[in-house]
Design an enzyme around this catalytic site. Structure first.
Site, mmCIF file in Angstrom:
data_model
loop_
_atom_site.group_PDB
_atom_site.id
_atom_site.type_symbol
_atom_site.label_atom_id
_atom_site.label_comp_id
_atom_site.label_asym_id
_atom_site.label_seq_id
_atom_site.Cartn_x
_atom_site.Cartn_y
_atom_site.Cartn_z
ATOM 1 N N GLY A 32 -71.555 25.262 10.292
ATOM 2 C CA GLY A 32 -72.128 25.835 9.058
ATOM 3 C C GLY A 32 -72.126 27.349 9.153
ATOM 4 N N GLY A 91 -72.392 30.208 6.110
ATOM 5 C CA GLY A 91 -73.558 30.268 5.234
ATOM 6 C C GLY A 91 -74.371 31.545 5.404
ATOM 7 N N GLN A 92 -75.511 31.582 4.711
ATOM 8 C CA GLN A 92 -76.354 32.787 4.739
ATOM 9 C C GLN A 92 -76.737 33.156 6.169
ATOM 10 O OE1 GLN A 92 -80.381 32.477 3.271
ATOM 11 N NE2 GLN A 92 -80.638 34.696 3.219
ATOM 12 N N ASP A 134 -66.871 25.607 9.888
ATOM 13 C CA ASP A 134 -67.437 25.287 8.575
ATOM 14 C C ASP A 134 -66.398 24.465 7.816
ATOM 15 O OD1 ASP A 134 -68.708 25.529 5.874
ATOM 16 O OD2 ASP A 134 -69.949 27.027 6.877
ATOM 17 N N ARG A 137 -64.746 25.217 5.180
ATOM 18 C CA ARG A 137 -63.583 26.020 4.784
ATOM 19 C C ARG A 137 -63.434 27.248 5.663
ATOM 20 N NH1 ARG A 137 -65.085 23.401 0.385
ATOM 21 N NH2 ARG A 137 -67.077 24.463 0.328
ATOM 22 N N ASP A 179 -65.541 19.363 9.051
ATOM 23 C CA ASP A 179 -66.545 18.644 8.264
ATOM 24 C C ASP A 179 -67.379 17.884 9.285
ATOM 25 O OD1 ASP A 179 -68.094 16.904 6.835
ATOM 26 O OD2 ASP A 179 -66.513 16.318 5.439
ATOM 27 N N TYR A 212 -84.588 17.440 0.904
ATOM 28 C CA TYR A 212 -84.283 18.408 1.969
ATOM 29 C C TYR A 212 -85.406 18.429 3.011
ATOM 30 C CZ TYR A 212 -83.916 23.208 3.927
ATOM 31 O OH TYR A 212 -83.851 24.307 4.743
ATOM 32 N N LYS A 225 -85.394 17.331 6.947
ATOM 33 C CA LYS A 225 -85.761 18.247 8.042
ATOM 34 C C LYS A 225 -86.871 17.639 8.906
ATOM 35 C CE LYS A 225 -82.887 21.632 7.423
ATOM 36 N NZ LYS A 225 -81.847 21.926 8.403
ATOM 37 N N ILE A 233 -85.376 33.089 4.390
ATOM 38 C CA ILE A 233 -84.747 34.190 5.136
ATOM 39 C C ILE A 233 -84.140 35.196 4.165
ATOM 40 C CG2 ILE A 233 -82.890 34.762 6.754
ATOM 41 C CD1 ILE A 233 -83.570 32.210 8.251
HETATM 42 P P1 NAD Z 1 -76.198 27.840 3.572
HETATM 43 O O1 NAD Z 1 -76.244 26.819 2.480
HETATM 44 O O2 NAD Z 1 -76.033 29.265 3.211
HETATM 45 O O3 NAD Z 1 -75.044 27.461 4.600
HETATM 46 C C1 NAD Z 1 -74.816 26.152 5.032
HETATM 47 C C2 NAD Z 1 -73.371 26.069 5.489
HETATM 48 O O4 NAD Z 1 -73.132 24.716 5.915
HETATM 49 C C3 NAD Z 1 -72.352 26.356 4.354
HETATM 50 O O5 NAD Z 1 -71.471 27.373 4.767
HETATM 51 C C4 NAD Z 1 -71.651 25.025 4.140
HETATM 52 O O6 NAD Z 1 -70.283 25.160 3.810
HETATM 53 C C5 NAD Z 1 -71.836 24.362 5.501
HETATM 54 N N1 NAD Z 1 -71.731 22.909 5.434
HETATM 55 C C6 NAD Z 1 -72.264 22.071 4.522
HETATM 56 N N2 NAD Z 1 -71.901 20.816 4.769
HETATM 57 C C7 NAD Z 1 -71.124 20.842 5.875
HETATM 58 C C8 NAD Z 1 -70.446 19.856 6.630
HETATM 59 N N3 NAD Z 1 -70.455 18.579 6.268
HETATM 60 N N4 NAD Z 1 -69.755 20.258 7.717
HETATM 61 C C9 NAD Z 1 -69.706 21.553 8.081
HETATM 62 N N5 NAD Z 1 -70.323 22.538 7.403
HETATM 63 C C10 NAD Z 1 -71.010 22.178 6.308
HETATM 64 O O7 NAD Z 1 -77.496 27.606 4.450
HETATM 65 P P2 NAD Z 1 -78.256 28.696 5.354
HETATM 66 O O8 NAD Z 1 -79.235 29.368 4.493
HETATM 67 O O9 NAD Z 1 -77.295 29.483 6.125
HETATM 68 O O10 NAD Z 1 -79.085 27.729 6.302
HETATM 69 C C11 NAD Z 1 -78.612 27.315 7.554
HETATM 70 C C12 NAD Z 1 -79.599 26.319 8.124
HETATM 71 O O11 NAD Z 1 -80.887 26.924 8.231
HETATM 72 C C13 NAD Z 1 -79.770 25.076 7.261
HETATM 73 O O12 NAD Z 1 -79.904 23.952 8.079
HETATM 74 C C14 NAD Z 1 -81.047 25.354 6.521
HETATM 75 O O13 NAD Z 1 -81.709 24.170 6.196
HETATM 76 C C15 NAD Z 1 -81.836 26.153 7.529
HETATM 77 N N6 NAD Z 1 -82.824 27.015 6.889
HETATM 78 C C16 NAD Z 1 -82.430 28.071 6.124
HETATM 79 C C17 NAD Z 1 -83.397 28.868 5.523
HETATM 80 C C18 NAD Z 1 -83.023 30.050 4.682
HETATM 81 O O14 NAD Z 1 -83.904 30.674 4.083
HETATM 82 N N7 NAD Z 1 -81.753 30.414 4.605
HETATM 83 C C19 NAD Z 1 -84.749 28.581 5.709
HETATM 84 C C20 NAD Z 1 -85.107 27.454 6.457
HETATM 85 C C21 NAD Z 1 -84.131 26.704 7.072
HETATM 86 C C1 AKB Z 2 -84.969 26.838 0.845
HETATM 87 O O1 AKB Z 2 -85.574 27.527 0.024
HETATM 88 O O2 AKB Z 2 -84.567 25.685 0.646
HETATM 89 C C2 AKB Z 2 -84.747 27.430 2.210
HETATM 90 C C3 AKB Z 2 -85.838 27.001 3.129
HETATM 91 C C4 AKB Z 2 -87.116 27.731 3.133
HETATM 92 O O3 AKB Z 2 -85.682 26.051 3.841
HETATM 93 N N1 AKB Z 2 -84.645 28.850 2.100
#
Ligand code: NAD
Ligand code: AKB
Length: 319
Positions: A13, A16-17, A39, A41, A54, A143, A147, A173
């Protein structure tokens, strides 16, 4: 921090962010050749080792783990809270299947450590305004349910198989490097982009909706600090509460107004309001502080200054 040459870290992943920032952070610590990003792509501008993956495909995951002799996996792939509510069963399937594949492939191939990002979404409406480490978990979103389940499976694999899984309940975040991917806290990133570009911002949460948030630099520090901590310091094998700051849309707007006085915000709450209301306003992270020395360093105003300054550079605007 001392780089350990024998480590090979797989980030799932990675586009992602969080992943796009974490991969660069890990490369600085462990070396470019010791971090494998993956990831669904290819990224637009790949840099370092990248594998298309995937993670619902266990065989594909296993072959990458064997190819690079992976020793640690950071499993970031997931569908987040708001997007997840559009397709609940698909979200459950992706979030759980990818994690089961990681757990099994790790167990069968001698992967020594796993990072599992959990979320404040594990809490539900019966949690106190300040969520304790061992609060009752009754998540309201698919979601959050995934988790909470992932946290319990982490604990199970640790106890049953001795797999060294470490986890944080991240708050929302906020960072300037990347855009969020479908969460309820996404507004808190978007607001800075709109403010810096001189645009008005319509917020999808009500003005006084207070949520826990954290600046990306603090989140990166917490993640690697946890992963580098001696195993005997890790007393929580479900997931650690992690706090940075807490604020409402009105409070972040007030912080932005100190630097951009003509910024305008309006409020039009949508379905994400209900999700936000099911989450706590604050997080008690004293266990993380005590066990492995966690301390956040960014306040709301300090974060606002850095976000605006970095985004001005990004959009090539004058400070
Ligand atoms: P995001 O949605 O920005 O990125 C997730 C990435 O996972 C994407 O690039 C997507 O293409 C990839 N992905 C999805 N399905 C996939 C698969 N089957 N195989 C491979 N890759 C796949 O999410 P994020 O914000 O970067 O979050 C990353 C992790 O942190 C997540 O597990 C999220 O639940 C957790 N998280 C994020 C936040 C936040 O605020 N960003 C807060 C709490 C928890
Ligand atoms: C969301 O809003 O879904 C995420 C998280 C707090 O897990 N940023």
């Amino acid at each position: 921090m001392i780089a350990m040459k024998s480590e090979c870290i797989l980030v799932i992943g990675a586009n992602g962010q969080i992943g796009s920032v974490l991969v660069e952070y890990l490369k600085e610590i462990y070396g470019v050749q010791n971090v494998v990003a993956s990831d669904l792509r290819m990224p637009d501008f790949p840099h370092g080792i990248f594998e298309k993956l995937d993670a619902t495909d266990a065989n594909a995951l296993a072959s990458i783990v064997r190819k690079y002799k992976v020793t640690q996996i950071y499993h970031l792939a997931a569908i987040l809270s708001a997007k997840g509510e559009q397709e609940p069963l698909k979200t459950w399937q992706i979030n759980m299947q990818t994690y089961f594949n990681v757990l099994e492939v790790a167990r069968e191939n001698g992967v020594s450590k796993i990072f599992y990002p959990s979320s404040i979404a594990v809490f539900g409406e019966n949690v106190d305004e300040k969520a304790e480490q061992f609060s009752y978990l009754d998540p309201a979103t698919v979601y959050g349910i995934s988790k909470a389940a992932g946290e319990n499976w982490s604990n199970y694999y640790f106890k049953r198989y001795g797999l060294d899984i470490r986890s944080l309940r991240y708050p929302g975040i906020i960072g300037y490097q990347s855009m969020p991917g479908g969460g309820t806290t996404d507004y808190a990133v978007d607001i800075y982009h709109k403010a810096v570009k001189g645009e008005d911002f319509e917020c999808f949460l009500a003005e006084n909706t207070r949520l826990p948030m954290i600046y990306i630099s603090d989140a990166m520090d917490a993640t690697v600090r946890l992963m580098e901590a001696p195993a005997e310091k890790i007393s929580v094998r479900t997931s650690y509460n992690l706090a940075g700051m807490s604020f409402s849309p009105k409070e972040v707007a007030a912080s932005i107004l100190k630097i951009i006085p003509d910024f305008k915000i309006t409020y039009k709450p949508d379905f994400r309001q209900q999700i936000a209301e099911s989450w706590p306003g604050e997080i008690d992270d004293s266990k993380a502080r005590k066990d492995w020395g966690w301390r956040p360093t960014y306040s709301l105003d300090k974060m606002t200054e850095e976000m605006i300054s970095e985004l001005r550079k990004k959009y090539q605007l004058v400070n």
